[in-house]
Design a protein around this motif. Structure first.
Motif, PDB file in Angstrom:
ATOM      1  N   ASN A 258      33.985   2.802  44.037  1.00 31.16           N
ATOM      2  CA  ASN A 258      32.760   2.669  44.847  1.00 31.16           C
ATOM      3  C   ASN A 258      31.419   3.782  44.900  1.00 31.16           C
ATOM      4  O   ASN A 258      31.074   4.007  44.859  1.00 31.16           O
ATOM      5  CB  ASN A 258      31.757   1.878  46.371  1.00 31.16           C
ATOM      6  CG  ASN A 258      32.978   0.646  45.226  1.00 31.16           C
ATOM      7  OD1 ASN A 258      33.137   0.456  44.959  1.00 31.16           O
ATOM      8  ND2 ASN A 258      33.489  -0.193  47.366  1.00 31.16           N
TER       9      ASN A 258
ATOM     10  N   ALA B 184      30.915   5.449  42.153  1.00 35.80           N
ATOM     11  CA  ALA B 184      29.676   4.999  41.069  1.00 35.80           C
ATOM     12  C   ALA B 184      28.598   5.517  41.118  1.00 35.80           C
ATOM     13  O   ALA B 184      27.749   5.244  40.304  1.00 35.80           O
ATOM     14  CB  ALA B 184      30.145   3.653  41.466  1.00 35.80           C
ATOM     15  N   GLU B 185      28.471   6.019  42.216  1.00 34.27           N
ATOM     16  CA  GLU B 185      27.028   6.554  42.746  1.00 34.27           C
ATOM     17  C   GLU B 185      26.596   7.870  42.061  1.00 34.27           C
ATOM     18  O   GLU B 185      25.388   7.787  41.088  1.00 34.27           O
ATOM     19  CB  GLU B 185      27.102   6.960  43.881  1.00 34.27           C
ATOM     20  CG  GLU B 185      27.148   5.730  44.906  1.00 34.27           C
ATOM     21  CD  GLU B 185      27.675   6.765  46.212  1.00 34.27           C
ATOM     22  OE1 GLU B 185      27.023   7.533  46.961  1.00 34.27           O
ATOM     23  OE2 GLU B 185      28.097   5.587  46.716  1.00 34.27           O
TER      24      GLU B 185
ATOM     25  N   PRO C 198      34.637  -4.171  50.090  1.00 34.98           N
ATOM     26  CA  PRO C 198      33.093  -3.330  49.788  1.00 34.98           C
ATOM     27  C   PRO C 198      33.626  -4.396  48.667  1.00 34.98           C
ATOM     28  O   PRO C 198      34.232  -4.649  48.061  1.00 34.98           O
ATOM     29  CB  PRO C 198      33.563  -1.859  49.886  1.00 34.98           C
ATOM     30  CG  PRO C 198      35.449  -1.538  50.639  1.00 34.98           C
ATOM     31  CD  PRO C 198      35.644  -3.232  50.947  1.00 34.98           C
ATOM     32  N   PRO C 199      32.463  -4.215  47.532  1.00 31.03           N
ATOM     33  CA  PRO C 199      31.690  -4.594  46.628  1.00 31.03           C
ATOM     34  C   PRO C 199      32.527  -3.800  45.599  1.00 31.03           C
ATOM     35  O   PRO C 199      32.553  -3.106  46.069  1.00 31.03           O
ATOM     36  CB  PRO C 199      30.665  -4.934  46.557  1.00 31.03           C
ATOM     37  CG  PRO C 199      30.242  -3.672  47.101  1.00 31.03           C
ATOM     38  CD  PRO C 199      31.179  -3.896  48.466  1.00 31.03           C
ATOM     39  N   ARG C 200      33.020  -4.333  44.311  1.00 33.17           N
ATOM     40  CA  ARG C 200      34.431  -3.381  43.477  1.00 33.17           C
ATOM     41  C   ARG C 200      32.887  -3.563  43.093  1.00 33.17           C
ATOM     42  O   ARG C 200      32.172  -4.226  41.924  1.00 33.17           O
ATOM     43  CB  ARG C 200      34.811  -4.631  42.880  1.00 33.17           C
ATOM     44  CG  ARG C 200      35.872  -5.163  43.731  1.00 33.17           C
ATOM     45  CD  ARG C 200      37.235  -6.005  42.928  1.00 33.17           C
ATOM     46  NE  ARG C 200      37.903  -6.205  43.611  1.00 33.17           N
ATOM     47  CZ  ARG C 200      38.850  -7.405  43.147  1.00 33.17           C
ATOM     48  NH1 ARG C 200      38.999  -8.119  41.555  1.00 33.17           N
ATOM     49  NH2 ARG C 200      39.862  -8.200  44.326  1.00 33.17           N
ATOM     50  N   THR C 201      32.472  -2.143  42.675  1.00 21.86           N
ATOM     51  CA  THR C 201      31.963  -1.186  41.188  1.00 21.86           C
ATOM     52  C   THR C 201      32.445  -0.714  40.684  1.00 21.86           C
ATOM     53  O   THR C 201      32.703   0.026  41.020  1.00 21.86           O
ATOM     54  CB  THR C 201      30.432  -0.365  42.199  1.00 21.86           C
ATOM     55  OG1 THR C 201      31.048   0.633  42.363  1.00 21.86           O
ATOM     56  CG2 THR C 201      29.410  -1.177  43.358  1.00 21.86           C
ATOM     57  N   ARG C 202      32.536  -0.236  38.866  1.00 24.31           N
ATOM     58  CA  ARG C 202      32.586   0.204  38.429  1.00 24.31           C
ATOM     59  C   ARG C 202      31.622   1.504  38.018  1.00 24.31           C
ATOM     60  O   ARG C 202      30.297   1.275  37.912  1.00 24.31           O
ATOM     61  CB  ARG C 202      32.224  -0.500  37.044  1.00 24.31           C
ATOM     62  CG  ARG C 202      33.468  -1.963  36.928  1.00 24.31           C
ATOM     63  CD  ARG C 202      35.325  -1.221  37.388  1.00 24.31           C
ATOM     64  NE  ARG C 202      35.549  -0.638  36.221  1.00 24.31           N
ATOM     65  CZ  ARG C 202      37.062  -0.382  36.541  1.00 24.31           C
ATOM     66  NH1 ARG C 202      37.392  -0.676  37.948  1.00 24.31           N
ATOM     67  NH2 ARG C 202      37.088   0.298  34.851  1.00 24.31           N
TER      68      ARG C 202
ATOM     69  N   PHE D  98      39.343   0.231  46.616  1.00 22.67           N
ATOM     70  CA  PHE D  98      37.794   0.256  45.654  1.00 22.67           C
ATOM     71  C   PHE D  98      36.999   0.930  46.333  1.00 22.67           C
ATOM     72  O   PHE D  98      35.814   1.257  45.675  1.00 22.67           O
ATOM     73  CB  PHE D  98      37.654  -1.303  45.918  1.00 22.67           C
ATOM     74  CG  PHE D  98      38.096  -2.684  45.594  1.00 22.67           C
ATOM     75  CD1 PHE D  98      38.212  -2.340  43.941  1.00 22.67           C
ATOM     76  CD2 PHE D  98      38.874  -3.284  46.486  1.00 22.67           C
ATOM     77  CE1 PHE D  98      39.289  -3.464  43.446  1.00 22.67           C
ATOM     78  CE2 PHE D  98      39.683  -4.192  45.989  1.00 22.67           C
ATOM     79  CZ  PHE D  98      39.809  -4.826  44.196  1.00 22.67           C
ATOM     80  N   ILE D  99      37.010   1.649  47.602  1.00 21.76           N
ATOM     81  CA  ILE D  99      36.320   3.160  48.431  1.00 21.76           C
ATOM     82  C   ILE D  99      36.255   3.872  46.635  1.00 21.76           C
ATOM     83  O   ILE D  99      35.071   4.830  46.796  1.00 21.76           O
ATOM     84  CB  ILE D  99      37.302   3.591  49.595  1.00 21.76           C
ATOM     85  CG1 ILE D  99      37.092   1.832  50.209  1.00 21.76           C
ATOM     86  CG2 ILE D  99      36.580   4.793  49.873  1.00 21.76           C
ATOM     87  CD1 ILE D  99      38.301   2.835  51.961  1.00 21.76           C
TER      88      ILE D  99
ATOM     89  N   ALA E 181      39.940   2.612  40.235  1.00 19.96           N
ATOM     90  CA  ALA E 181      38.705   3.181  39.881  1.00 19.96           C
ATOM     91  C   ALA E 181      38.683   3.599  38.493  1.00 19.96           C
ATOM     92  O   ALA E 181      37.289   3.458  37.490  1.00 19.96           O
ATOM     93  CB  ALA E 181      38.556   4.347  40.276  1.00 19.96           C
TER      94      ALA E 181
END
Length: 260
Positions: free
Chosen positions: A117, A120-121, A2-6, A113-114, A147
């Motif tokens: 992610n 981040a939502e 999955p893409p890494r999002t902050r 990373f789940i 995270a």
């Protein structure tokens, strides 16, 4: 993978120590309430299958319609499980299903990373997100450290309280090298402190130097008020507002805000 999002907008803080009985859950609930008193929008995330935080905030883990297990396994978005709690915080609850989450995640690429992610939502809706980690260094705790931007380590002021902190710090170093370069140890939080004990005074003086870490102040005193609070589903800041324990957590919350 999955893409890494902050989690843009929120400061994510993991509260972790793989040794049990260190007042980790009490610290998450109390700090969350203290941040809320200071006007912060706060989300508490229960990542412990024992669901002690969930229960402490007056929520029956067996009665929730969705939990962090559903979020981490992709069954529900985080927004669908959030609950408003009495201390002015929101809760992402746990349930016994979380005990099987690690086994599910082990087979998934990018499992570390789940959680990030998912957070981040909702991060734009909060100022602070506190992660109550399970007393282990498994996949769920690694996900929390990946995270988070900050880590608080609760530790009783007794020699046995030192056990495991070194191993946790080894894990933190590995996470910073491989998964999350922005992770910072905000400090050790001394808990269950008895100012009358010379031994505990010595441990308190030693802990910062021993690990080269900041020590959050003041130390959290030992008091029966902490045991009474979960019975009514509130934090000590509500059940014993003028107690030394409540005052200590309010002061620590202000200390943490200066560090983030």
């Amino acid at each position: 993978m999955p893409p890494r999002t902050r989690a843009k907008g929120a400061t994510v803080i993991a509260v972790a120590n793989q040794k049990g009985g260190v007042a980790k859950t009490t610290s998450v609930a109390s700090l969350g309430a203290a941040f809320a008193e200071l006007g912060k929008r706060v989300l508490l995330v229960d990542l412990d299958p024992q669901a002690c935080l969930t229960f402490s905030l007056g929520v029956d883990p067996e009665g929730v319609e969705g939990s962090m297990h559903d979020v981490l396994t992709g069954r529900l978005p985080l927004a669908d499980i959030l609950l408003e709690c009495a201390d002015g915080v929101d809760l992402a609850p746990s349930s016994i299903d979380l005990a099987g989450t690690e086994a599910v995640l082990l087979a998934r690429p990018g499992r570390e990373f789940i959680l990030g992610n998912a957070l981040a939502e909702q991060a734009k809706n909060y100022d602070i997100i506190l992660l109550d980690c399970s007393p282990s260094l498994g996949v769920l705790t690694l996900g929390a450290l990946t995270a988070a931007s900050g880590l608080i380590i609760p530790m009783p002021c007794e020699m046995l309280g030192h056990r495991g902190v070194g191993q946790l710090l080894d894990t933190v170093r590995d996470v910073k090298k491989i998964l999350n370069k922005k992770l910072t140890v905000l400090g050790v939080l001394p808990t269950m402190f008895d100012s009358r004990s010379g031994h505990q005074q010595e441990v308190l003086a030693d802990v910062g130097e021993r690990y080269g870490l900041p020590v959050l102040t003041p130390p959290i005193p030992r008091t029966v008020r902490f045991a009474e609070a979960p019975a009514v589903g509130r934090s000590i800041l509500e059940t014993a507002r003028k107690s030394k324990g409540a005052a200590a957590y309010r002061a620590v919350a202000k200390d943490v805000l200066t560090r983030i």
